[in-house]
Design a protein around this motif. Structure first.
Motif, PDB file in Angstrom:
ATOM      1  N   TYR A 105     -11.577   2.949  -6.792  1.00  0.00           N
ATOM      2  CA  TYR A 105     -12.175   1.737  -6.239  1.00  0.00           C
ATOM      3  C   TYR A 105     -13.697   1.881  -6.160  1.00  0.00           C
ATOM      4  O   TYR A 105     -14.432   0.905  -6.340  1.00  0.00           O
ATOM      5  CB  TYR A 105     -11.603   1.439  -4.855  1.00  0.00           C
ATOM      6  CG  TYR A 105     -10.209   0.865  -4.923  1.00  0.00           C
ATOM      7  CD1 TYR A 105      -9.984  -0.407  -5.446  1.00  0.00           C
ATOM      8  CD2 TYR A 105      -9.112   1.588  -4.486  1.00  0.00           C
ATOM      9  CE1 TYR A 105      -8.712  -0.932  -5.530  1.00  0.00           C
ATOM     10  CE2 TYR A 105      -7.829   1.071  -4.557  1.00  0.00           C
ATOM     11  CZ  TYR A 105      -7.637  -0.190  -5.080  1.00  0.00           C
ATOM     12  OH  TYR A 105      -6.375  -0.709  -5.165  1.00  0.00           O
TER      13      TYR A 105
ATOM     14  N   LEU B  23      -9.260  -1.432 -13.476  1.00  0.00           N
ATOM     15  CA  LEU B  23      -9.082  -2.281 -12.301  1.00  0.00           C
ATOM     16  C   LEU B  23      -9.707  -3.650 -12.546  1.00  0.00           C
ATOM     17  O   LEU B  23     -10.802  -3.762 -13.072  1.00  0.00           O
ATOM     18  CB  LEU B  23      -9.719  -1.638 -11.074  1.00  0.00           C
ATOM     19  CG  LEU B  23      -8.855  -0.648 -10.294  1.00  0.00           C
ATOM     20  CD1 LEU B  23      -9.689   0.070  -9.238  1.00  0.00           C
ATOM     21  CD2 LEU B  23      -7.688  -1.361  -9.642  1.00  0.00           C
TER      22      LEU B  23
ATOM     23  N   HIS C 196      -5.527  -4.557  -1.404  1.00  0.00           N
ATOM     24  CA  HIS C 196      -5.544  -3.476  -2.378  1.00  0.00           C
ATOM     25  C   HIS C 196      -5.988  -2.156  -1.772  1.00  0.00           C
ATOM     26  O   HIS C 196      -5.607  -1.087  -2.255  1.00  0.00           O
ATOM     27  CB  HIS C 196      -6.474  -3.845  -3.546  1.00  0.00           C
ATOM     28  CG  HIS C 196      -6.052  -5.092  -4.257  1.00  0.00           C
ATOM     29  ND1 HIS C 196      -6.392  -6.355  -3.794  1.00  0.00           N
ATOM     30  CD2 HIS C 196      -5.295  -5.276  -5.361  1.00  0.00           C
ATOM     31  CE1 HIS C 196      -5.873  -7.261  -4.607  1.00  0.00           C
ATOM     32  NE2 HIS C 196      -5.217  -6.647  -5.554  1.00  0.00           N
ATOM     33  N   ALA C 197      -6.814  -2.232  -0.748  1.00  0.00           N
ATOM     34  CA  ALA C 197      -7.267  -1.022  -0.064  1.00  0.00           C
ATOM     35  C   ALA C 197      -7.591  -1.395   1.368  1.00  0.00           C
ATOM     36  O   ALA C 197      -7.783  -2.573   1.692  1.00  0.00           O
ATOM     37  CB  ALA C 197      -8.492  -0.412  -0.750  1.00  0.00           C
TER      38      ALA C 197
ATOM     39  N   LEU D 210     -10.228  -8.479  -5.642  1.00  0.00           N
ATOM     40  CA  LEU D 210      -9.658  -7.447  -4.781  1.00  0.00           C
ATOM     41  C   LEU D 210      -9.891  -7.831  -3.319  1.00  0.00           C
ATOM     42  O   LEU D 210     -10.913  -8.399  -2.978  1.00  0.00           O
ATOM     43  CB  LEU D 210     -10.316  -6.089  -5.061  1.00  0.00           C
ATOM     44  CG  LEU D 210     -10.189  -5.507  -6.475  1.00  0.00           C
ATOM     45  CD1 LEU D 210     -10.994  -4.215  -6.576  1.00  0.00           C
ATOM     46  CD2 LEU D 210      -8.733  -5.269  -6.835  1.00  0.00           C
TER      47      LEU D 210
ATOM     48  N   GLY E 278      -3.667   1.970  -1.575  1.00  0.00           N
ATOM     49  CA  GLY E 278      -2.549   1.452  -2.343  1.00  0.00           C
ATOM     50  C   GLY E 278      -2.119   2.386  -3.449  1.00  0.00           C
ATOM     51  O   GLY E 278      -1.873   3.565  -3.230  1.00  0.00           O
ATOM     52  N   GLU E 279      -2.072   1.864  -4.644  1.00  0.00           N
ATOM     53  CA  GLU E 279      -1.613   2.644  -5.788  1.00  0.00           C
ATOM     54  C   GLU E 279      -2.757   3.378  -6.475  1.00  0.00           C
ATOM     55  O   GLU E 279      -2.531   4.110  -7.436  1.00  0.00           O
ATOM     56  CB  GLU E 279      -0.908   1.717  -6.781  1.00  0.00           C
ATOM     57  CG  GLU E 279       0.326   1.031  -6.188  1.00  0.00           C
ATOM     58  CD  GLU E 279       0.950   0.037  -7.136  1.00  0.00           C
ATOM     59  OE1 GLU E 279       0.353  -0.203  -8.209  1.00  0.00           O
ATOM     60  OE2 GLU E 279       2.015  -0.514  -6.811  1.00  0.00           O
ATOM     61  N   ARG E 280      -3.984   3.193  -6.012  1.00  0.00           N
ATOM     62  CA  ARG E 280      -5.141   3.825  -6.633  1.00  0.00           C
ATOM     63  C   ARG E 280      -5.882   4.652  -5.599  1.00  0.00           C
ATOM     64  O   ARG E 280      -5.644   4.557  -4.406  1.00  0.00           O
ATOM     65  CB  ARG E 280      -6.074   2.749  -7.232  1.00  0.00           C
ATOM     66  CG  ARG E 280      -5.364   1.721  -8.085  1.00  0.00           C
ATOM     67  CD  ARG E 280      -4.645   2.336  -9.277  1.00  0.00           C
ATOM     68  NE  ARG E 280      -5.565   2.726 -10.295  1.00  0.00           N
ATOM     69  CZ  ARG E 280      -5.897   1.965 -11.337  1.00  0.00           C
ATOM     70  NH1 ARG E 280      -5.356   0.758 -11.478  1.00  0.00           N
ATOM     71  NH2 ARG E 280      -6.749   2.385 -12.238  1.00  0.00           N
TER      72      ARG E 280
ATOM     73  N   MET F 155       0.842  -1.177   0.000  1.00  0.00           N
ATOM     74  CA  MET F 155       0.000   0.000   0.000  1.00  0.00           C
ATOM     75  C   MET F 155       0.885   1.237   0.000  1.00  0.00           C
ATOM     76  O   MET F 155       1.637   1.469   0.936  1.00  0.00           O
ATOM     77  CB  MET F 155      -0.899   0.003   1.227  1.00  0.00           C
ATOM     78  CG  MET F 155      -1.888  -1.157   1.245  1.00  0.00           C
ATOM     79  SD  MET F 155      -2.969  -1.060   2.692  1.00  0.00           S
ATOM     80  CE  MET F 155      -3.932  -2.531   2.462  1.00  0.00           C
TER      81      MET F 155
ATOM     82  N   LYS G 201      -1.803  -9.558  -0.679  1.00  0.00           N
ATOM     83  CA  LYS G 201      -1.883  -8.114  -0.879  1.00  0.00           C
ATOM     84  C   LYS G 201      -3.280  -7.604  -0.573  1.00  0.00           C
ATOM     85  O   LYS G 201      -4.268  -8.165  -1.036  1.00  0.00           O
ATOM     86  CB  LYS G 201      -1.527  -7.760  -2.325  1.00  0.00           C
ATOM     87  CG  LYS G 201      -1.655  -6.282  -2.659  1.00  0.00           C
ATOM     88  CD  LYS G 201      -1.311  -6.040  -4.118  1.00  0.00           C
ATOM     89  CE  LYS G 201      -1.434  -4.564  -4.485  1.00  0.00           C
ATOM     90  NZ  LYS G 201      -1.110  -4.324  -5.907  1.00  0.00           N
TER      91      LYS G 201
END
Length: 385
Positions: free
Chosen positions: A322, A85, A190-191, A89, A315-317, A1, A188
């Motif tokens: 999302y 995306l 993701h959020a 997730l 994370g990266e977004r 993240m 991982k």
């Protein structure tokens, strides 16, 4: 993240990357807010509604265009945020007992929930891990923790330590997420989101309350029937108690929180986990039914109600991306899963909780993409309401 977002306010600079801002608030968190899911799901609409993606229709020309006039270029279609995306997730949702009024208090993860969204981004599973789950917590040099086997709730605490500085829930979350990943095999998240108590009741009230089915009698340890706090005397609470009897009920903010936070009831923390999941689903249903996905002013009121009570890490977004990506997820496509477990040790030798082989089996099959078949074979794991 890699980046943190406080509902649309993106962290900037090296210090913000990978960290959460220290949580603010004045009261302990005793559940993960359904608000987190609701906002992640409807948040994308804020971007679409408020920025005005669709231009107004052009007025008809008063005179025919000349033969030499250049043709009007076709507008380039707007690409929906998060359109690229792909699922599955995994989101980590955490409620933290911060007790910020106590100097030097180390925050504890009081509720840990995982939202797994399937590859189609239209369905998913929500399940909880017991706060007292006995787990291997990895070493965390940043806080000086050398690693060990203890209750999951302590991972946040051990990770929050900053020498002579005040403990940081933001830093503690890093160790908690590593611990959950190690236990579940989910590589991982993701959020994620972390909630303090401050604005949650306001959020529920902003939605006009929520409707829930009370599946067993729950007597409040913390609230009176009128919503006022019970008096703490001699280490225990005294006075009249709010009581929630079985049946369909409409909850205002303080009632929703109070009901979902109680663990001194039949079934203990496993019952509380179920009630938290049910509340998340109820808030999501109410948020969608009130028109929030298309009503910008309503969404802005929701954000205002949350205030500084929730931090979202994406994370990266961004949360907006999302929000768009998960816009097709609905209460009826979200399966609540209750993982059975039991105590390790007893009496003064109690060490914590462990999941049964059936409970751990769900996590294994979820990673393998076989959750539906597993739940069909183990229907008691599905929370019906």
């Amino acid at each position: 993240m890699k980046s943190r977002h406080h509902f649309g306010v993106t962290g900037t600079g090296n210090a913000a990357r990978g960290f959460w801002r220290r949580l603010s608030g004045r009261r302990p968190v005793l559940l993960v807010a359904a608000a987190v899911v609701a906002v992640l799901l409807v948040g994308g609409a804020v971007f679409a509604v408020t920025r005005g993606d669709s231009p107004p229709p052009a007025a008809a020309p008063t005179n025919p265009p000349s033969q030499s006039a250049a043709p009007t270029p076709t507008p380039t279609p707007t690409v929906q945020p998060g359109a690229d995306l792909r699922g599955p997730l995994d989101l980590l949702l955490v409620g933290v007992d911060t007790r910020v009024s106590v100097k030097g208090w180390e925050p504890h993860a009081d509720a840990v929930l995982i939202l797994h969204v399937n590859a189609d981004l239209e369905s998913g599973y929500l399940f909880s891990l017991p706060r007292d789950l006995v787990v291997d917590i990895p070493a965390f040099p940043k806080s000086g923790y050398r690693g060990g086997t203890t209750k999951l709730t302590h991972a946040m605490s051990y990770g929050s330590r900053r020498g002579k500085g005040e403990p940081s829930a933001a830093q503690g979350f890093q160790l908690l997420s590593q611990t959950v990943s190690k236990y579940t095999g989910i590589k991982k998240f993701h959020a994620g989101a972390i909630l303090n108590f401050g604005g949650f009741a306001k959020l529920v009230d902003e939605l006009g309350g929520v409707d829930m089915y009370v599946d067993q009698k729950v007597v409040s340890k913390h609230r009176q029937p009128n919503g006022k706090a019970r008096t703490l005397r001699g280490g225990d609470y005294v006075g009249p108690q709010a009581t929630y009897n079985p049946g369909n009920r409409h909850f205002v903010g303080w009632q929703a929180i109070d009901y979902a936070r109680q663990r001194y009831t039949a079934g203990g923390d496993y019952t509380r986990q179920r009630h938290q999941q049910q509340l998340i689903k109820a808030i999501l249903a109410k948020a969608l039914s009130t028109g929030l996905p298309t009503d910008a002013s309503a969404i802005e009121r929701l954000f205002k109600a949350l205030g500084s009570s929730v931090d979202v890490i994406a994370g990266e977004r961004t949360p907006v991306e999302y929000g768009f990506a998960l816009s097709k997820l609905r209460p009826e496509t979200l399966t609540l899963v209750s993982l059975p477990g039991g105590g390790v040790g007893s009496g003064s030798g109690y060490r914590g909780e462990q999941l049964t082989s059936v409970g751990k089996g769900f996590i294994t099959q979820l990673r393998a993409g076989k959750a539906d078949a597993y739940l069909k074979a183990n229907p008691k794991l599905v929370v019906k309401r």
